[in-house]
Motif scaffolding. Sequence first.
Motif, mmCIF file in Angstrom:
data_model
loop_
_atom_site.group_PDB
_atom_site.id
_atom_site.type_symbol
_atom_site.label_atom_id
_atom_site.label_comp_id
_atom_site.label_asym_id
_atom_site.label_seq_id
_atom_site.Cartn_x
_atom_site.Cartn_y
_atom_site.Cartn_z
ATOM 1 N N HIS A 545 15.425 -64.719 10.527
ATOM 2 C CA HIS A 545 16.291 -65.630 11.277
ATOM 3 C C HIS A 545 16.536 -66.918 10.492
ATOM 4 O O HIS A 545 17.646 -67.482 10.531
ATOM 5 C CB HIS A 545 15.671 -65.947 12.641
ATOM 6 N N MET A 546 15.534 -67.384 9.771
ATOM 7 C CA MET A 546 15.689 -68.608 8.975
ATOM 8 C C MET A 546 16.663 -68.407 7.815
ATOM 9 O O MET A 546 17.249 -69.377 7.311
ATOM 10 C CB MET A 546 14.327 -69.065 8.454
ATOM 11 N N GLU A 547 16.836 -67.172 7.387
ATOM 12 C CA GLU A 547 17.781 -66.877 6.306
ATOM 13 C C GLU A 547 19.224 -66.868 6.795
ATOM 14 O O GLU A 547 20.161 -66.909 5.993
ATOM 15 C CB GLU A 547 17.457 -65.515 5.677
ATOM 16 N N ALA A 605 21.032 -67.454 14.730
ATOM 17 C CA ALA A 605 21.603 -67.210 13.400
ATOM 18 C C ALA A 605 21.952 -65.740 13.234
ATOM 19 O O ALA A 605 21.176 -64.949 12.705
ATOM 20 C CB ALA A 605 20.627 -67.655 12.314
ATOM 21 N N ALA A 606 23.147 -65.371 13.681
ATOM 22 C CA ALA A 606 23.587 -63.976 13.588
ATOM 23 C C ALA A 606 24.278 -63.680 12.268
ATOM 24 O O ALA A 606 24.382 -62.524 11.867
ATOM 25 C CB ALA A 606 24.522 -63.646 14.748
ATOM 26 N N ALA A 607 24.794 -64.715 11.594
ATOM 27 C CA ALA A 607 25.516 -64.526 10.330
ATOM 28 C C ALA A 607 24.571 -64.757 9.160
ATOM 29 O O ALA A 607 23.459 -65.264 9.325
ATOM 30 C CB ALA A 607 26.690 -65.491 10.257
ATOM 31 N N ARG A 608 25.027 -64.370 7.949
ATOM 32 C CA ARG A 608 24.266 -64.623 6.735
ATOM 33 C C ARG A 608 25.110 -65.464 5.777
ATOM 34 O O ARG A 608 26.340 -65.391 5.775
ATOM 35 C CB ARG A 608 23.845 -63.316 6.058
ATOM 36 N N PRO A 609 24.429 -66.246 4.916
ATOM 37 C CA PRO A 609 25.178 -67.090 3.979
ATOM 38 C C PRO A 609 25.656 -66.334 2.744
ATOM 39 O O PRO A 609 26.299 -66.915 1.887
ATOM 40 C CB PRO A 609 24.154 -68.163 3.602
ATOM 41 N N GLU A 610 25.300 -65.050 2.655
ATOM 42 C CA GLU A 610 25.722 -64.262 1.490
ATOM 43 C C GLU A 610 26.103 -62.871 1.947
ATOM 44 O O GLU A 610 25.783 -62.452 3.062
ATOM 45 C CB GLU A 610 24.602 -64.201 0.443
ATOM 46 N N ARG A 611 26.808 -62.181 1.097
ATOM 47 C CA ARG A 611 27.188 -60.806 1.398
ATOM 48 C C ARG A 611 26.649 -59.903 0.306
ATOM 49 O O ARG A 611 26.601 -60.277 -0.871
ATOM 50 C CB ARG A 611 28.711 -60.671 1.492
#
Length: 734
Positions: A545-547, A605-611
């Motif tokens: 979740h922190m990511e 935090a459902a999204a991520r900062p990278e793909r």
Amino acid sequence: MPSTFFGLEIARRGIMANKAGLDVTGHNVANVNTEGYSRQTVVLGTTPSLFQPSMQRSSYTGQIGTGVNVDQIKRYRDSFLDLQYRNENRALGYWSIQSDVLEKIQSILSEESNTGLAQVMDQFWEGWEDLTAHPEQPAARGVVVERGKAVAETFAHISRQIRQLETDMNDKLLSTVQTINSYGDQIARLNNQIQAIEVSGEKANDLRDKRDLLLDKLSSLIDITVSEDRSGMVSVGAGNGTLVSGGSTNKLVVEDRTDANGKGLYELKWNTGMVALPSSGELRGILEARGALVPAGYSSLFGTTNFDWQAQVIDPLTSQPAPNKMQVVDVTAETVVGTYKVHVGTAAVKNSASLSFTPPAAGHSETYKITGIDGSVCQFTFSNDGIKTAADMLNEAITNFNALTSHSGLTAQASTLVPGNIDLTAVKAGNNTFRVQKFDDAPVPNMVSDQTCTGGSNVIITDPGPPPTSTVKLDQGGGVTKQVAITKVDGNQITLDNGLVLNVTAGSGEDVHVNISKREGQIADIRRKLNKLAMVFASELNKKHMEGVSLEAIQNSPNKILEPSGIRFFVDAVAYHANASNLFDPVDMEHMIVNPLLDNSAKVAAARPERDQPSPPRPSVPYEGNSDNSREIAQLKYQKFGSFPQPSTCDDYYRTVSGDLGVSGQQAERMYKNQTMLTDTVMGQRDSVTSVSLDEEMTNMIRFQQAYNAAARMVNAVDEMIDTIINRMGMVGR
């Protein structure tokens, strides 16, 4: 030649003997329903006959009997069956406690219904799956938060129920000890009474019945050995001590002893100061169920692997707790109780490097390729639009680096020593390597720079000696110390050869003491295992979740690459209530709560900062419909974690724990039923010897009554003979 009146004495003795027989028969009938009563009977014997051989004996052919006497009142008892019964009874007492406690633990987990922990966790994972499909919907986010609260409350409820069961067993221990001591006092008093009666040669049958009944009851509470001396007194050994010796007793005592965490439960001792250790009976069952402190210098008290552990980290210079200097990661069944004295020769170091940052020329872009500390590759590209300042581009680069932390194992920040540089630091201490390559935006990209950083070091633990050794000193108490070898070092973490795992965060040259205590028992063991499940579950979910990136951050900074939120999903309630800014990982399942920040579901935090697509992973601009992180969190359900004793998923680990508990419960129930049958069988055999049969007593009553009547008739016959002699003999012819 006997006197004419001699027949009266014989008849009198017959009357008295058969009267005694009738009295004993009446006593048996009256006590037919008395607990512990053993049937009695008179033992009749002939009195000495006339005449004894001698030179002056009267001239009389043969010897003539003088009648009957009551030699004793016999009590029917079989000492071998008593021994057998008490042996079976103590095992029955042990298994009755075991079966009862395991049944209660299973009831607490409620896995036979649809309201148990497994069901609640399944619903939690389903909530994340639903959020993956609708990440922009507040309702889906709210469901995840509420189901997370249900998981936390379920863990807390289980913990409270287990703690209450532990308290109940603690109270039962006290009451059982009081009962044992009471039985001991009563047996000692009966010893004195029996001796006073039997010193004259009599048999104190009823008092012996009372004493045997107390011994029977005592045998279910604690394993006993019984020996009787010539005076009729018994000595009673109980466990590893002596409870009764003649007319005196020793006492079992309980003292409130605390473990390393300050939690106190009753511990069992003799009034002589020796630790009391029963080997069977209800008392042993209570201790094994509730748990007992393992003495210093030992890894186990009962020889089982059921335990929970407690730890306290102390700074020896101040004698104050120092949890920031060391953390206990794990304790195994082989770990010895005591104080572990750790000297940090050299603290662990994280690999780090200062990266020279030069922004691309206006209208151009650059790509950074990062080979992380575990060998994984990720990259990011950013451009200079001619509007951004150098500071903007520096911050953007730092944001891109941090967006990839979960892949590279690196964190980035602006250098404080060299302005304009970026300091990269491995998240994990220990020797490792990472590499950063920079490429331009030519059709065939050219490598602009290539920087490889190898560094960092593991912690070095030394015992100053003499001689110096790479070991940890274990103080077992009483002036006894030993060296414990270190079998593995990984960054800050050391593993000792007895299974103790420590995370060392103290500085070079510092000393740290760790007090390890263990409580061995089934309740303690199930709490440890469930706490392990809760902590691994919360820790792994928090990491993921922190990511992630929250909807709130996306809405506040649209069309921007964002760093991970750093928001924990579960936090420790005690730390939070002490200070609302203390949003730390929970340390036990009873105080695990959902982060209060998530009451605003937009922070989930459902999204991520990278793909990850296209490969390799790279920073991206998250959007409201991005659900990459919620999908990865949902997949945690199927991920195996090495933090468990054997790599397994949370669900598999819990199934193993509940399955083992079910098997133990079935075995305890089976043993209890078998032991009940064995005890009843021996009891039946003993009752066939000792119990009163009304049919037999009625027969005896008739037998003694008829004999009594016959003796009375004998008196009449002798009376008539004497009357003939006195009143009629010599009267003929007058």
